[in-house]
Enzyme design. Sequence first.
Site, PDB file in Angstrom:
ATOM      1  N   ASP A 175     -47.624  28.397  49.200  1.00 24.17           N
ATOM      2  CA  ASP A 175     -48.581  27.852  50.165  1.00 24.17           C
ATOM      3  C   ASP A 175     -48.539  26.354  49.907  1.00 24.17           C
ATOM      4  OD1 ASP A 175     -50.816  26.813  51.483  1.00 24.17           O
ATOM      5  OD2 ASP A 175     -51.727  28.793  51.519  1.00 24.17           O
ATOM      6  N   HIS A 176     -47.820  25.631  50.767  1.00 22.49           N
ATOM      7  CA  HIS A 176     -47.499  24.257  50.382  1.00 22.49           C
ATOM      8  C   HIS A 176     -48.745  23.369  50.280  1.00 22.49           C
ATOM      9  CE1 HIS A 176     -47.307  23.830  54.792  1.00 22.49           C
ATOM     10  NE2 HIS A 176     -47.694  22.595  54.565  1.00 22.49           N
ATOM     11  N   HIS A 238     -53.742  28.628  54.124  1.00 23.67           N
ATOM     12  CA  HIS A 238     -54.094  27.274  53.648  1.00 23.67           C
ATOM     13  C   HIS A 238     -55.608  27.064  53.510  1.00 23.67           C
ATOM     14  CE1 HIS A 238     -50.013  26.614  54.636  1.00 23.67           C
ATOM     15  NE2 HIS A 238     -50.180  26.392  55.913  1.00 23.67           N
TER      16      HIS A 238
HETATM   17  N1  LIG Z   1     -40.286  24.765  59.894  1.00 23.44           N
HETATM   18  C1  LIG Z   1     -41.388  24.477  59.255  1.00 23.44           C
HETATM   19  O1  LIG Z   1     -41.911  23.359  59.276  1.00 23.44           O
HETATM   20  C2  LIG Z   1     -42.068  25.538  58.430  1.00 23.44           C
HETATM   21  C3  LIG Z   1     -43.277  25.215  57.801  1.00 23.44           C
HETATM   22  C4  LIG Z   1     -43.887  26.168  56.989  1.00 23.44           C
HETATM   23  C5  LIG Z   1     -43.294  27.405  56.833  1.00 23.44           C
HETATM   24  N2  LIG Z   1     -42.121  27.708  57.470  1.00 23.44           N
HETATM   25  C6  LIG Z   1     -41.536  29.043  57.256  1.00 23.44           C
HETATM   26  O2  LIG Z   1     -40.242  28.879  56.712  1.00 23.44           O
HETATM   27  C7  LIG Z   1     -39.360  29.891  57.184  1.00 23.44           C
HETATM   28  C8  LIG Z   1     -38.150  29.233  57.825  1.00 23.44           C
HETATM   29  O3  LIG Z   1     -38.581  28.466  58.920  1.00 23.44           O
HETATM   30  P1  LIG Z   1     -37.596  27.578  59.794  1.00 23.44           P
HETATM   31  O4  LIG Z   1     -38.458  26.815  60.731  1.00 23.44           O
HETATM   32  O5  LIG Z   1     -36.638  26.843  58.923  1.00 23.44           O
HETATM   33  O6  LIG Z   1     -36.796  28.715  60.603  1.00 23.44           O
HETATM   34  P2  LIG Z   1     -35.534  28.532  61.561  1.00 23.44           P
HETATM   35  O7  LIG Z   1     -35.346  27.108  61.916  1.00 23.44           O
HETATM   36  O8  LIG Z   1     -35.684  29.541  62.640  1.00 23.44           O
HETATM   37  O9  LIG Z   1     -34.312  28.962  60.619  1.00 23.44           O
HETATM   38  C9  LIG Z   1     -34.028  30.296  60.328  1.00 23.44           C
HETATM   39  C10 LIG Z   1     -32.831  30.357  59.427  1.00 23.44           C
HETATM   40  O10 LIG Z   1     -32.538  31.720  59.121  1.00 23.44           O
HETATM   41  C11 LIG Z   1     -31.173  31.984  59.428  1.00 23.44           C
HETATM   42  N3  LIG Z   1     -31.048  33.364  59.900  1.00 23.44           N
HETATM   43  C12 LIG Z   1     -31.859  34.012  60.767  1.00 23.44           C
HETATM   44  N4  LIG Z   1     -31.453  35.295  60.916  1.00 23.44           N
HETATM   45  C13 LIG Z   1     -30.353  35.439  60.123  1.00 23.44           C
HETATM   46  C14 LIG Z   1     -29.508  36.513  59.819  1.00 23.44           C
HETATM   47  N5  LIG Z   1     -29.706  37.736  60.355  1.00 23.44           N
HETATM   48  N6  LIG Z   1     -28.497  36.323  58.958  1.00 23.44           N
HETATM   49  C15 LIG Z   1     -28.304  35.092  58.392  1.00 23.44           C
HETATM   50  N7  LIG Z   1     -29.078  34.026  58.651  1.00 23.44           N
HETATM   51  C16 LIG Z   1     -30.099  34.198  59.496  1.00 23.44           C
HETATM   52  C17 LIG Z   1     -30.814  31.003  60.496  1.00 23.44           C
HETATM   53  O11 LIG Z   1     -29.424  30.862  60.477  1.00 23.44           O
HETATM   54  P3  LIG Z   1     -28.571  30.428  61.794  1.00 23.44           P
HETATM   55  O12 LIG Z   1     -29.413  29.401  62.482  1.00 23.44           O
HETATM   56  O13 LIG Z   1     -27.348  29.889  61.191  1.00 23.44           O
HETATM   57  O14 LIG Z   1     -28.405  31.646  62.621  1.00 23.44           O
HETATM   58  C18 LIG Z   1     -31.552  29.779  60.005  1.00 23.44           C
HETATM   59  O15 LIG Z   1     -30.844  29.174  58.963  1.00 23.44           O
HETATM   60  C19 LIG Z   1     -40.181  30.727  58.149  1.00 23.44           C
HETATM   61  O16 LIG Z   1     -40.697  31.843  57.472  1.00 23.44           O
HETATM   62  C20 LIG Z   1     -41.329  29.811  58.540  1.00 23.44           C
HETATM   63  O17 LIG Z   1     -42.479  30.529  58.884  1.00 23.44           O
HETATM   64  C21 LIG Z   1     -41.501  26.801  58.262  1.00 23.44           C
END
Ligand SMILES: NC(=O)c1ccc[n+]([C@@H]2O[C@H](COP(=O)([O-])OP(=O)(O)OC[C@H]3O[C@@H](n4cnc5c(N)ncnc54)[C@H](OP(=O)(O)O)[C@@H]3O)[C@@H](O)[C@H]2O)c1
Length: 486
Positions: A175-176, A238
């Site tokens: 939980d950042h 949070h």
């Molecule tokens: N973004 C934020 O600011 C943020 C903040 C707090 C928490 N989070 C949490 O952090 C996590 C990641 O968020 P994100 O925004 O980085 O997500 P995202 O941009 O949708 O990235 C998802 C990643 O997972 C990979 N992926 C998805 N399905 C896959 C599969 N079947 N096999 C292999 N790779 C797969 C994608 O690869 P490809 O694109 O190469 O397919 C991509 O690298 C989530 O749980 C989110 O709730 C994110």
Amino acid sequence: MDTVDAAEPLVIFIFGVTGDLTRKKLMPALFSLYLNERLSEFRIVGFARREWSQEHFRDQVREMIANVGGASEEQRNRFVQSVVYLQSTFEDPAGYEKLREHAAGFPNRIYYLSTPPGAYEEVIRSLGEHGLARSDTGYVRIIVEKPFGRDLASAQSLNSLLQSCFDESQIYRIDHYLGKETVQNLMMLRFGNGIFEPVWNNRYVDHVQITVAENAGVGTRGNYYERAGALRDMIQNHTFQLLAITAMEPPNDTSPDSIRDEKVKIIRSLDPVTHREPDRHVVRAQYSAGVVDGSEVAGYLTEDGVDPESQTETYAALRLYLDSWRWAGVPFVLRTGKRLSRKATEISVHFKHPPLHFFGPAGSPLQRNVLSIRIQPQEGITLNVNAKIPGYATAVRPVSMDFAYGSAFGPAVPEAYERLLFDAMKGDNTLYTRNDEIEASWSFINRILDHWSTQDGPLPQYAAGSAGPDEARGLLADGDRRWRRV
Ligand SMILES: NC(=O)c1ccc[n+]([C@@H]2O[C@H](COP(=O)([O-])OP(=O)(O)OC[C@H]3O[C@@H](n4cnc5c(N)ncnc54)[C@H](OP(=O)(O)O)[C@@H]3O)[C@@H](O)[C@H]2O)c1
């Protein structure tokens, strides 16, 4: 200086390395740790689906760390040489065999699940089935991103899967907010000073406000947000963590479990009145079109990926009570929302008035003393006190005593992700959430969600760029209590 010498050599696997979180937060945080000599013998292996070559991946990493200042070209090159791309889907067993090859020679392993939440179970199960959850030569730890479940049942099922593959001591639920300096400083403020604890109770505190306000809308994440909503996305995790740290009893010591034992007691002591009478104690709403930072913005129902008849709340406010001797009768009001007038996270403790008021014209109210802890932006602490306006008359005006992190310690406050990654490398999970904390908070939130699921019809609206819906005022309508300006 804390070091992690004993914990190296270390390989960090980032599942979902091509995603937004890695780009914005994880890779810059790891690079900062490297620059600050917290990472020396290491490798970072990025796992994702896209057909990227090693060269392309390294170019991407170079871009991801471009904004981290204070690094020489040689340091950037060396860091980029330490990253490797592992192309596979999470479903393909061959990917985990390649992972094993990348781990060879590294006794210690951290897995970071930065994947869509729907992929957590697949990855965890596969790590377990491939015998990658344990190591005889060093440690293996797993960091799981939020959201951790979308209700009590899914959180319990994720916890039991995790615990069937890993020991609780290996599991780091992030939980950042807990990685933010000011949140940690709140514990220092409360337990490292003699003057606050004696008044930190229902004899002196009138009420407490916790605000997590965003001015951004759902942007391109409308699809995701439709299934989440403000209560799940912000309050369950949070905001409840901020509540727990604000209200908890002093722990016996600073060990992770002593602190987490006290935090979970707060969540368990939440008075059920809030979810028994949600229409009195909980407000939800959606933003309509409006103006934010001088630009016209769309309402939630017309955002991409959003159902025009959506019942997903972009704003939630709750009035909570804690069943404890310390806090009986003190309202804790929590609110969070998107498209509010500005981005601000703050805890404010509002003290009771003095028993007699001799100053100023008859009937003119004194302002309450308010201790506000700003978590973002401009992290710091302010205490509002009433002061005499200089001159012949006895007139009162509130003034503030300020402590700003930036001016007291300089601007180099480490990013939350940096601190939390470093803690995981050291094996310190104090600032990570334990399974019982997560389940206790879901158990409370679930009852509100259940109630909402029986309701129909459009939600109250608030204009984008405003302070939120009028309905939220009622949660604080008693006497001179008011929400702080967002
Ligand atoms: N973004 C934020 O600011 C943020 C903040 C707090 C928490 N989070 C949490 O952090 C996590 C990641 O968020 P994100 O925004 O980085 O997500 P995202 O941009 O949708 O990235 C998802 C990643 O997972 C990979 N992926 C998805 N399905 C896959 C599969 N079947 N096999 C292999 N790779 C797969 C994608 O690869 P490809 O694109 O190469 O397919 C991509 O690298 C989530 O749980 C989110 O709730 C994110």
